[in-house]
Design an enzyme around this catalytic site. Structure first.
Site, PDB file in Angstrom:
ATOM      1  N   LYS A   1       0.799  -1.234   0.000  1.00 29.31           N
ATOM      2  CA  LYS A   1       0.000   0.000   0.000  1.00 29.31           C
ATOM      3  C   LYS A   1       0.832   1.285   0.000  1.00 29.31           C
ATOM      4  CE  LYS A   1      -4.228  -1.776   2.003  1.00 29.31           C
ATOM      5  NZ  LYS A   1      -5.137  -1.811   3.145  1.00 29.31           N
TER       6      LYS A   1
ATOM      7  N   ASP B   1     -10.006   2.911   2.175  1.00 32.41           N
ATOM      8  CA  ASP B   1     -10.039   2.235   3.489  1.00 32.41           C
ATOM      9  C   ASP B   1     -10.638   3.141   4.573  1.00 32.41           C
ATOM     10  OD1 ASP B   1      -9.029  -0.283   2.932  1.00 32.41           O
ATOM     11  OD2 ASP B   1      -6.936   0.292   3.297  1.00 32.41           O
TER      12      ASP B   1
HETATM   13  P1  NAP Z   1       0.539  -3.104   8.439  1.00 31.00           P
HETATM   14  O1  NAP Z   1       0.815  -2.113   7.339  1.00 31.00           O
HETATM   15  O2  NAP Z   1       1.455  -4.259   8.642  1.00 31.00           O
HETATM   16  O3  NAP Z   1       0.432  -2.240   9.802  1.00 31.00           O
HETATM   17  C1  NAP Z   1       0.203  -2.781  11.061  1.00 31.00           C
HETATM   18  C2  NAP Z   1       0.999  -1.960  12.082  1.00 31.00           C
HETATM   19  O4  NAP Z   1       0.639  -2.416  13.413  1.00 31.00           O
HETATM   20  C3  NAP Z   1       2.507  -2.138  11.939  1.00 31.00           C
HETATM   21  O5  NAP Z   1       3.139  -0.890  12.077  1.00 31.00           O
HETATM   22  C4  NAP Z   1       2.829  -3.057  13.129  1.00 31.00           C
HETATM   23  O6  NAP Z   1       4.158  -2.937  13.579  1.00 31.00           O
HETATM   24  C5  NAP Z   1       1.871  -2.554  14.163  1.00 31.00           C
HETATM   25  N1  NAP Z   1       1.669  -3.462  15.292  1.00 31.00           N
HETATM   26  C6  NAP Z   1       1.853  -4.803  15.354  1.00 31.00           C
HETATM   27  N2  NAP Z   1       1.554  -5.252  16.592  1.00 31.00           N
HETATM   28  C7  NAP Z   1       1.159  -4.181  17.323  1.00 31.00           C
HETATM   29  C8  NAP Z   1       0.714  -4.009  18.664  1.00 31.00           C
HETATM   30  N3  NAP Z   1       0.617  -5.042  19.497  1.00 31.00           N
HETATM   31  N4  NAP Z   1       0.392  -2.768  19.071  1.00 31.00           N
HETATM   32  C9  NAP Z   1       0.505  -1.706  18.232  1.00 31.00           C
HETATM   33  N5  NAP Z   1       0.948  -1.803  16.958  1.00 31.00           N
HETATM   34  C10 NAP Z   1       1.246  -3.035  16.492  1.00 31.00           C
HETATM   35  O7  NAP Z   1      -0.919  -3.719   8.246  1.00 31.00           O
HETATM   36  P2  NAP Z   1      -2.235  -3.002   7.646  1.00 31.00           P
HETATM   37  O8  NAP Z   1      -2.262  -3.102   6.174  1.00 31.00           O
HETATM   38  O9  NAP Z   1      -2.352  -1.657   8.252  1.00 31.00           O
HETATM   39  O10 NAP Z   1      -3.351  -3.998   8.199  1.00 31.00           O
HETATM   40  C11 NAP Z   1      -3.551  -4.185   9.585  1.00 31.00           C
HETATM   41  C12 NAP Z   1      -4.695  -5.154   9.804  1.00 31.00           C
HETATM   42  O11 NAP Z   1      -5.874  -4.585   9.270  1.00 31.00           O
HETATM   43  C13 NAP Z   1      -4.542  -6.490   9.105  1.00 31.00           C
HETATM   44  O12 NAP Z   1      -5.010  -7.473   9.966  1.00 31.00           O
HETATM   45  C14 NAP Z   1      -5.451  -6.390   7.887  1.00 31.00           C
HETATM   46  O13 NAP Z   1      -5.985  -7.632   7.502  1.00 31.00           O
HETATM   47  C15 NAP Z   1      -6.553  -5.501   8.440  1.00 31.00           C
HETATM   48  N6  NAP Z   1      -7.234  -4.703   7.400  1.00 31.00           N
HETATM   49  C16 NAP Z   1      -8.587  -4.752   7.356  1.00 31.00           C
HETATM   50  C17 NAP Z   1      -9.250  -4.011   6.411  1.00 31.00           C
HETATM   51  C18 NAP Z   1     -10.759  -4.075   6.337  1.00 31.00           C
HETATM   52  O14 NAP Z   1     -11.318  -3.653   5.306  1.00 31.00           O
HETATM   53  N7  NAP Z   1     -11.443  -4.549   7.348  1.00 31.00           N
HETATM   54  C19 NAP Z   1      -8.554  -3.202   5.502  1.00 31.00           C
HETATM   55  C20 NAP Z   1      -7.164  -3.154   5.604  1.00 31.00           C
HETATM   56  C21 NAP Z   1      -6.510  -3.916   6.568  1.00 31.00           C
HETATM   57  P3  NAP Z   1       5.240  -4.061  13.095  1.00 31.00           P
HETATM   58  O15 NAP Z   1       5.160  -4.098  11.595  1.00 31.00           O
HETATM   59  O16 NAP Z   1       6.511  -3.540  13.641  1.00 31.00           O
HETATM   60  O17 NAP Z   1       4.774  -5.360  13.707  1.00 31.00           O
END
Ligand code: NAP
Length: 278
Positions: free
Chosen positions: A70, A106
């Site tokens: 993204k 999003d």
């Molecule tokens: P991402 O880019 O990997 O971002 C997640 C962030 O959360 C990273 O910076 C990560 O750090 C951090 N993190 C991990 N563990 C944590 C904790 N315990 N406390 C605080 N921060 C923490 O992922 P994303 O694309 O944003 O997606 C995140 C989640 O949202 C996924 O599960 C995805 O499936 C979901 N999602 C859902 C939708 C929907 O339409 N419902 C849309 C988009 C995404 P590190 O990388 O250092 O671990």
């Protein structure tokens, strides 16, 4: 039936096999009688530039972009929508006659789910956002555009949290965005009205609750954007009778907004929801 005239769109991600978007979009195209097909394409990080170039070469009408592309996709695009620019993340590309425009649905999809489906009123609310990755970025931007009072932000990666906090402060008054550290989590949970999990913690059955469940209280509304399973956070919320929602509503609404960008027609949201919930 797929013919030589069928328009192609899809999603690029890595991994991609878990994606529910193909069934959601193909059901919508069928319901509206549109000659479009949506396919999931596994694109490894080192192939992202070539895959984006192929959107033009193969005349795709557009694609969704998901983990882990993204943010990295931005340099390969010709233009960005205000949402994509402000959040620094793209989840939808629209091919405008060879000009690739990055957008981000999003955050808007999240807000529609929170305010229309879950009837939350955002102006004046205090919000804690966990996770400053692709999804957290667009949610943060949209929350601030909806006049919340204060956004507290926590990411295990301190630089990632700081980078989002700085970007958000550039679009709002500075004291509206507070980056907190681990020690600040408990007091923040106590103070806020809405808690959002935008981390991947909870996607695996074995994952713990993303924050200490003892801190959860009945004045909260908890929105966990994970949609593939019931997370420990949501299980705890339900056990304590705290109002909550999973990420299905966000998924459907962000998909509907992408659909509308490509097809120029109102998305059949109920059809899209049914396609992924059965
Ligand atoms: P991402 O880019 O990997 O971002 C997640 C962030 O959360 C990273 O910076 C990560 O750090 C951090 N993190 C991990 N563990 C944590 C904790 N315990 N406390 C605080 N921060 C923490 O992922 P994303 O694309 O944003 O997606 C995140 C989640 O949202 C996924 O599960 C995805 O499936 C979901 N999602 C859902 C939708 C929907 O339409 N419902 C849309 C988009 C995404 P590190 O990388 O250092 O671990």
């Amino acid at each position: 039936m797929i013919t030589a005239k069928t328009k192609i769109c899809g999603i690029f991600g890595y991994p991609i096999e878990h994606s529910l978007s193909p069934q959601m979009h193909n059901a919508a195209f069928k319901a509206l009688g549109l000659d479009y097909i949506y396919v999931a394409v596994k694109v490894a990080p080192e192939d992202l530039a070539a895959a984006v170039k192929a959107i033009r070469a193969m005349n795709l009408i557009g694609v969704n972009i998901t983990i882990p592309h993204k943010e990295k996709v931005i340099p390969f695009l010709d233009d960005l929508s205000p949402e994509a620019k402000a959040s620094g993340a793209v989840n939808t590309i629209v091919n405008c006659g060879g000009r690739l425009v990055g957008d981000n649905t999003d955050g808007k999809g999240f807000i529609k789910s929170l305010t229309e489906e879950n009837k939350m009123k955002l102006p004046g609310k205090k919000v804690l956002l966990l996770g400053a990755g692709g999804a957290g970025r667009s949610i943060g931007v949209s929350l601030l555009k909806n006049n919340i009072k204060v956004l507290s932000l926590y990411d295990v990666s301190v630089p990632r949290g700081a980078s989002l906090a700085a970007d958000l402060r550039s679009i709002t008054s500075k004291n509206k965005v507070v980056q907190i550290d681990q020690a600040g989590l408990q007091p923040a949970v106590k103070k806020v009205d809405i808690l959002i999990n935008a981390t991947p913690i909870g996607m695996k059955i074995s994952d713990p609750c993303v924050i200490d469940p003892k801190w959860l209280h009945n004045k909260l509304f908890i929105y966990d954007i994970i949609y593939n399973c019931e997370t420990a956070l949501l299980k705890e919320a339900k056990r304590k009778k705290i109002k909550c929602a999973n990420g299905l509503g966000m998924l459907v609404n962000q998909g509907a907004l992408s659909f509308e960008l490509w097809a120029g027609k109102k998305a059949p949201i109920a059809v899209m929801r049914k396609a992924i919930t059965g």
